[in-house]
Design a protein around this motif. Structure first.
Motif, PDB file in Angstrom:
ATOM      1  N   ASP A   1      32.694  25.939  44.254  1.00 23.19           N
ATOM      2  CA  ASP A   1      34.466  25.783  43.899  1.00 23.19           C
ATOM      3  C   ASP A   1      34.219  24.264  43.510  1.00 23.19           C
ATOM      4  O   ASP A   1      34.038  23.584  43.469  1.00 23.19           O
ATOM      5  CB  ASP A   1      34.929  25.876  45.669  1.00 23.19           C
ATOM      6  CG  ASP A   1      36.410  25.748  44.965  1.00 23.19           C
ATOM      7  OD1 ASP A   1      36.763  25.554  44.116  1.00 23.19           O
ATOM      8  OD2 ASP A   1      37.443  25.671  46.010  1.00 23.19           O
TER       9      ASP A   1
ATOM     10  N   LEU B   1      36.219  29.179  41.261  1.00 23.56           N
ATOM     11  CA  LEU B   1      34.406  30.213  41.560  1.00 23.56           C
ATOM     12  C   LEU B   1      33.466  30.166  40.539  1.00 23.56           C
ATOM     13  O   LEU B   1      34.123  30.633  39.203  1.00 23.56           O
ATOM     14  CB  LEU B   1      34.735  31.288  42.270  1.00 23.56           C
ATOM     15  CG  LEU B   1      35.385  31.813  43.641  1.00 23.56           C
ATOM     16  CD1 LEU B   1      36.177  33.082  43.834  1.00 23.56           C
ATOM     17  CD2 LEU B   1      34.092  31.245  44.732  1.00 23.56           C
TER      18      LEU B   1
ATOM     19  N   LYS C   1      37.376  39.353  38.170  1.00 23.83           N
ATOM     20  CA  LYS C   1      37.606  37.970  38.250  1.00 23.83           C
ATOM     21  C   LYS C   1      40.055  37.775  39.058  1.00 23.83           C
ATOM     22  O   LYS C   1      39.605  38.627  37.569  1.00 23.83           O
ATOM     23  CB  LYS C   1      37.587  37.034  36.954  1.00 23.83           C
ATOM     24  CG  LYS C   1      35.903  37.238  36.884  1.00 23.83           C
ATOM     25  CD  LYS C   1      35.221  36.040  35.776  1.00 23.83           C
ATOM     26  CE  LYS C   1      35.776  37.439  34.804  1.00 23.83           C
ATOM     27  NZ  LYS C   1      34.755  35.936  33.314  1.00 23.83           N
ATOM     28  N   THR C   2      40.024  37.332  39.301  1.00 18.61           N
ATOM     29  CA  THR C   2      41.328  36.746  39.755  1.00 18.61           C
ATOM     30  C   THR C   2      41.637  35.483  39.077  1.00 18.61           C
ATOM     31  O   THR C   2      41.104  34.318  40.357  1.00 18.61           O
ATOM     32  CB  THR C   2      41.857  37.354  40.722  1.00 18.61           C
ATOM     33  OG1 THR C   2      41.456  38.589  40.792  1.00 18.61           O
ATOM     34  CG2 THR C   2      43.022  37.108  40.572  1.00 18.61           C
TER      35      THR C   2
ATOM     36  N   LYS D   1      49.593  35.479  39.067  1.00 16.06           N
ATOM     37  CA  LYS D   1      47.969  35.842  39.106  1.00 16.06           C
ATOM     38  C   LYS D   1      47.807  37.063  37.894  1.00 16.06           C
ATOM     39  O   LYS D   1      48.534  37.404  36.954  1.00 16.06           O
ATOM     40  CB  LYS D   1      47.841  37.046  40.538  1.00 16.06           C
ATOM     41  CG  LYS D   1      46.455  37.982  40.205  1.00 16.06           C
ATOM     42  CD  LYS D   1      47.211  38.982  41.341  1.00 16.06           C
ATOM     43  CE  LYS D   1      45.876  39.839  42.148  1.00 16.06           C
ATOM     44  NZ  LYS D   1      45.774  40.792  43.057  1.00 16.06           N
TER      45      LYS D   1
ATOM     46  N   THR E   1      45.246  38.108  35.727  1.00 15.93           N
ATOM     47  CA  THR E   1      43.084  39.040  35.060  1.00 15.93           C
ATOM     48  C   THR E   1      42.806  39.117  33.880  1.00 15.93           C
ATOM     49  O   THR E   1      43.743  40.463  32.831  1.00 15.93           O
ATOM     50  CB  THR E   1      43.618  40.155  35.851  1.00 15.93           C
ATOM     51  OG1 THR E   1      44.115  40.335  37.108  1.00 15.93           O
ATOM     52  CG2 THR E   1      42.195  40.953  35.661  1.00 15.93           C
TER      53      THR E   1
ATOM     54  N   GLY F   1      39.896  31.974  40.898  1.00 13.77           N
ATOM     55  CA  GLY F   1      40.072  32.008  42.730  1.00 13.77           C
ATOM     56  C   GLY F   1      39.372  33.109  43.441  1.00 13.77           C
ATOM     57  O   GLY F   1      39.516  33.068  44.988  1.00 13.77           O
ATOM     58  N   GLU F   2      39.298  34.400  42.485  1.00 14.13           N
ATOM     59  CA  GLU F   2      38.357  35.365  44.004  1.00 14.13           C
ATOM     60  C   GLU F   2      37.075  36.174  42.308  1.00 14.13           C
ATOM     61  O   GLU F   2      37.942  36.223  41.600  1.00 14.13           O
ATOM     62  CB  GLU F   2      38.793  36.149  43.480  1.00 14.13           C
ATOM     63  CG  GLU F   2      40.769  36.191  44.842  1.00 14.13           C
ATOM     64  CD  GLU F   2      41.387  37.184  44.706  1.00 14.13           C
ATOM     65  OE1 GLU F   2      41.346  38.512  44.785  1.00 14.13           O
ATOM     66  OE2 GLU F   2      43.083  36.571  45.480  1.00 14.13           O
TER      67      GLU F   2
ATOM     68  N   THR G   1      34.462  39.494  42.542  1.00 12.93           N
ATOM     69  CA  THR G   1      34.089  40.753  42.675  1.00 12.93           C
ATOM     70  C   THR G   1      32.536  41.182  41.863  1.00 12.93           C
ATOM     71  O   THR G   1      32.570  40.711  40.904  1.00 12.93           O
ATOM     72  CB  THR G   1      34.604  41.689  43.728  1.00 12.93           C
ATOM     73  OG1 THR G   1      35.529  41.353  44.215  1.00 12.93           O
ATOM     74  CG2 THR G   1      33.589  42.498  43.973  1.00 12.93           C
TER      75      THR G   1
ATOM     76  N   THR H   1      33.032  39.851  47.457  1.00  7.51           N
ATOM     77  CA  THR H   1      33.636  39.060  47.302  1.00  7.51           C
ATOM     78  C   THR H   1      33.999  37.703  47.615  1.00  7.51           C
ATOM     79  O   THR H   1      33.644  37.918  48.930  1.00  7.51           O
ATOM     80  CB  THR H   1      35.162  40.244  47.316  1.00  7.51           C
ATOM     81  OG1 THR H   1      34.891  41.165  46.724  1.00  7.51           O
ATOM     82  CG2 THR H   1      36.454  39.633  46.547  1.00  7.51           C
TER      83      THR H   1
ATOM     84  N   VAL I   1      36.180  34.110  47.641  1.00  7.55           N
ATOM     85  CA  VAL I   1      37.579  33.428  47.542  1.00  7.55           C
ATOM     86  C   VAL I   1      37.509  32.049  47.819  1.00  7.55           C
ATOM     87  O   VAL I   1      36.703  31.509  48.754  1.00  7.55           O
ATOM     88  CB  VAL I   1      38.581  34.307  48.012  1.00  7.55           C
ATOM     89  CG1 VAL I   1      39.776  33.360  48.192  1.00  7.55           C
ATOM     90  CG2 VAL I   1      38.877  35.690  48.343  1.00  7.55           C
TER      91      VAL I   1
END
Length: 227
Positions: A36, A79, A103-104, A161, A163, A206-207, A209, A220, A222
């Motif tokens: 992080d 991340l 990726k988020t 959010k 993307t 934040g996320e 995968t 995944t 977070v």
């Protein structure tokens, strides 16, 4: 809504990376390290010795031979996955290259969005006179798309959010600015109250995968949003 004129590029660059904590490791196995990254820390070192401190530098001090697969802007937090060996680097690097990862990002932007979600489709190119800034360029720009979704309204500020469908430099930052909702605290693209509204760029990866190098199963990770 038309995005405001940008501030002049700063004439000097002062680098004061955060040191507490030194490293935030979310996952560590035989193939990868998931971290992080804090806002204000370079992903990789710069050429100037004054820019030697970076996430990569810190990771290498603890995990010799680890390799950087992808990057985040200095002021973006969140991340990053690094590989412990060549095979893992190639496995995950190919996924990033072929857009097979998910990726988020999360952000707080200036103003209240008038719709619940949308897609920004604006071509981007380097603004060579103001490098490293990017700009919308309908003639030379590369196709760039970003999906956004409202997750909250907070007294004139919208929490989103985000993307990225494509992966251009500063893509989310430029796209949000161009639709009239710059990310709070963005020294490159926000102005006035939007710039002053936060003491850091309020953009966070934040996320994440991807397929793990061992076994190929999707994993995944977070990282909690710090703002």
């Amino acid at each position: 809504m038309i995005a405001p004129a940008l501030n002049p590029m700063p004439k000097s660059f002062v680098y004061n990376p955060p040191t507490d904590p030194w490293l935030t490791i979310l996952h560590d196995d035989q193939d990868i390290i998931v971290l992080d990254k804090p806002s204000g820390l370079l992903s990789v070192p710069g050429k100037d010795p004054a820019l030697a401190d970076s996430l990569q530098t810190r990771v290498l001090a603890r995990f010799p031979g680890a390799g950087t697969i992808h990057r985040l802007d200095k002021d973006t937090s969140g991340l990053i996955v690094m590989a412990k060996h060549k095979a893992a680097h190639g496995h995950i690097g190919t996924q990033f290259e072929k857009r097979l990862t998910a990726k988020t990002y999360y952000a707080r932007v200036w103003g209240e969005m008038d719709r619940a979600e949308g897609v920004v489709d604006l071509p981007l190119a380097t603004d060579w006179e103001n490098k490293p800034r990017q700009r919308v360029d309908y003639h030379r720009g590369r196709p760039s798309q970003s999906r956004w979704q409202v997750i909250g309204i907070e007294n004139g500020v919208t929490r989103l959010k985000l993307t990225p469908i494509t992966g251009r430099t500063h893509q989310l930052r430029v796209h949000m600015c161009e639709i009239g909702h710059p990310i709070l605290g963005d020294e490159f693209y926000a102005t006035g109250d939007a710039l002053k509204a936060a003491d850091r760029l309020q953009l966070h990866a934040g996320e994440l995968t991807f397929r793990h190098p061992t076994g190929g199963e999707y994993v995944t990770f977070v990282a909690p949003v710090p703002f």
